[in-house]
Write a protein that holds these residues in place. Structure first.
Motif, PDB file in Angstrom:
ATOM      1  N   ALA A   1       0.951  -1.298   0.124  1.00 62.46           N
ATOM      2  CA  ALA A   1       0.090   0.089  -0.044  1.00 62.46           C
ATOM      3  C   ALA A   1       0.943   1.201   0.045  1.00 62.46           C
ATOM      4  O   ALA A   1       0.633   2.504  -0.885  1.00 62.46           O
ATOM      5  N   VAL A   2       1.833   1.266   0.755  1.00 61.81           N
ATOM      6  CA  VAL A   2       3.033   2.286   0.951  1.00 61.81           C
ATOM      7  C   VAL A   2       3.658   2.573  -0.326  1.00 61.81           C
ATOM      8  O   VAL A   2       3.809   3.825  -0.914  1.00 61.81           O
TER       9      VAL A   2
ATOM     10  N   ASP B   1       0.009   6.330   9.497  1.00 66.87           N
ATOM     11  CA  ASP B   1       0.774   7.534   9.627  1.00 66.87           C
ATOM     12  C   ASP B   1       1.023   8.124   7.988  1.00 66.87           C
ATOM     13  O   ASP B   1       1.065   9.258   7.702  1.00 66.87           O
ATOM     14  N   TYR B   2       1.688   7.316   7.176  1.00 69.02           N
ATOM     15  CA  TYR B   2       2.047   7.594   5.979  1.00 69.02           C
ATOM     16  C   TYR B   2       0.734   7.938   5.209  1.00 69.02           C
ATOM     17  O   TYR B   2       0.858   9.021   4.447  1.00 69.02           O
ATOM     18  N   PHE B   3      -0.265   7.317   5.396  1.00 68.59           N
ATOM     19  CA  PHE B   3      -1.390   7.652   4.583  1.00 68.59           C
ATOM     20  C   PHE B   3      -2.039   8.909   5.092  1.00 68.59           C
ATOM     21  O   PHE B   3      -2.616   9.836   4.292  1.00 68.59           O
TER      22      PHE B   3
ATOM     23  N   LEU C   1       9.088   7.072  11.928  1.00 66.27           N
ATOM     24  CA  LEU C   1       8.157   5.804  12.289  1.00 66.27           C
ATOM     25  C   LEU C   1       8.439   4.673  11.500  1.00 66.27           C
ATOM     26  O   LEU C   1       8.477   3.507  11.862  1.00 66.27           O
ATOM     27  N   GLY C   2       8.425   5.039   9.973  1.00 69.43           N
ATOM     28  CA  GLY C   2       8.519   3.842   9.227  1.00 69.43           C
ATOM     29  C   GLY C   2      10.143   3.326   9.262  1.00 69.43           C
ATOM     30  O   GLY C   2      10.219   1.927   9.041  1.00 69.43           O
ATOM     31  N   LYS C   3      11.034   3.993   9.718  1.00 69.59           N
ATOM     32  CA  LYS C   3      12.372   3.449   9.856  1.00 69.59           C
ATOM     33  C   LYS C   3      12.210   2.570  10.949  1.00 69.59           C
ATOM     34  O   LYS C   3      12.789   1.428  11.111  1.00 69.59           O
ATOM     35  N   TRP C   4      11.788   2.949  12.327  1.00 71.07           N
ATOM     36  CA  TRP C   4      11.573   2.150  13.372  1.00 71.07           C
ATOM     37  C   TRP C   4      10.846   0.815  13.001  1.00 71.07           C
ATOM     38  O   TRP C   4      11.264  -0.117  13.636  1.00 71.07           O
ATOM     39  N   LYS C   5       9.839   0.749  12.279  1.00 65.11           N
ATOM     40  CA  LYS C   5       9.158  -0.297  11.832  1.00 65.11           C
ATOM     41  C   LYS C   5      10.029  -1.047  11.150  1.00 65.11           C
ATOM     42  O   LYS C   5      10.387  -2.251  11.567  1.00 65.11           O
ATOM     43  N   THR C   6      10.861  -0.871  10.387  1.00 68.66           N
ATOM     44  CA  THR C   6      11.836  -1.567   9.673  1.00 68.66           C
ATOM     45  C   THR C   6      12.787  -2.202  10.521  1.00 68.66           C
ATOM     46  O   THR C   6      13.210  -3.329  10.320  1.00 68.66           O
ATOM     47  N   VAL C   7      13.282  -1.648  11.311  1.00 66.54           N
ATOM     48  CA  VAL C   7      14.297  -1.996  12.481  1.00 66.54           C
ATOM     49  C   VAL C   7      13.725  -3.254  13.273  1.00 66.54           C
ATOM     50  O   VAL C   7      14.418  -4.314  13.190  1.00 66.54           O
TER      51      VAL C   7
END
Length: 191
Positions: free
Chosen positions: A112-113, A179-181, A132-138
Motif C-alpha cells: 500500500a505504501v 501515519d504515511y497515508f 516511524l517507518g524506519k523504526w518499523k523496519t528496524v
C-alpha cells in the motif's frame, strides 16, 4: 551511481543468497547456542541476512554524511528493505516459523505504501521514509533475525523475544502505514 545506492543494490543481491542457504538445508547439522539447537544453515543464513540488513544503516549514514542523498536513493532504499523483509517473511512461512497472517499484515502495508509512493512519483513527488517507518523496519529486521535463529539465545531462557519483537513490528507496521497515508492524503485528492 553513488556509493550509497551501490550498497543498497548489494542489499538486494544478498536476498537470493540468504534464501538459498535458509531454505535449502545442506547436512550441516546443528549448533548449540545458549541451550538452543539451531540448524547450521539457519545460523549462516541469519548472519547473511544480518549483514544485508545492516547495509540499510550503512547506506543511509554514507548518504547523509557525504551529502549523497538522491531521489533514486530515496526510492531504492525503502524498496530494498521491502524486498529483503518480504523474502525473509516468505521464507519463514515456508518453514512454518511465522504465522502467515503476520506476514500478510506487513506485506499489505508495504504494498500500500509503495503504491502511494508510485502515485506521488507520477506527480513528481518523492516520499522519503519517515522516522516511524524506519523504526518499523528496524523491528521487522531484528524480529526476523531472531526468528531465523530460533529465538536463540532467549529460547533456552524461556523468553519469547522473537515473538515479542514480531508483535511490536506488526503494531508499528500498522501505525506507520496509517501515519504515511494520513500525512500524504493530499496525494489522493483528485482520485
Amino acid at each position: 551511481m553513488n556509493l550509497p545506492n551501490q550498497i543498497t543494490l548489494a542489499r538486494i543481491a544478498f536476498i537470493p543468497i540468504f534464501m538459498f542457504v535458509f531454505l535449502y538445508p545442506f547436512d550441516w547439522g546443528t549448533v548449540s547456542v545458549f541451550d538452543s539447537e539451531i540448524p547450521v544453515n539457519h545460523l549462516v543464513a541469519a548472519l547473511i541476512y544480518a549483514i544485508a540488513a545492516l547495509t540499510d544503516w550503512v547506506d543511509g549514514y554514507i548518504a547523509r554524511s557525504r551529502n549523497l542523498i538522491s531521489n533514486f536513493g530515496k526510492f531504492l532504499d525503502p524498496l530494498a528493505d521491502k524486498l529483503l523483509v518480504t523474502a525473509a517473511l516468505l521464507s519463514l512461512i515456508e518453514l512454518d516459523m511465522l504465522p502467515a497472517w503476520m506476514a500478510v499484515v506487513i506485506l499489505t502495508r508495504e504494498f500500500a505504501v509503495t503504491g502511494m509512493r508510485l502515485v506521488a512519483a507520477a506527480d513528481g513527488t518523492v516520499i522519503a521514509a519517515s522516522p516511524l517507518g524506519k523504526w518499523k523496519t528496524v523491528f521487522q529486521m531484528v524480529a526476523i533475525f531472531f526468528l531465523m535463529v530460533h529465538n536463540a539465545p532467549f529460547e533456552g531462557m524461556g523468553f519469547p523475544l522473537a515473538d515479542l519483537l514480531m508483535w511490536i513490528a506488526v503494531i508499528l507496521t500498522i501505525v506507520s502505514g496509517i501515519d504515511y497515508f494520513w500525512k500524504n492524503k493530499h496525494i489522493f485528492k483528485d482520485a
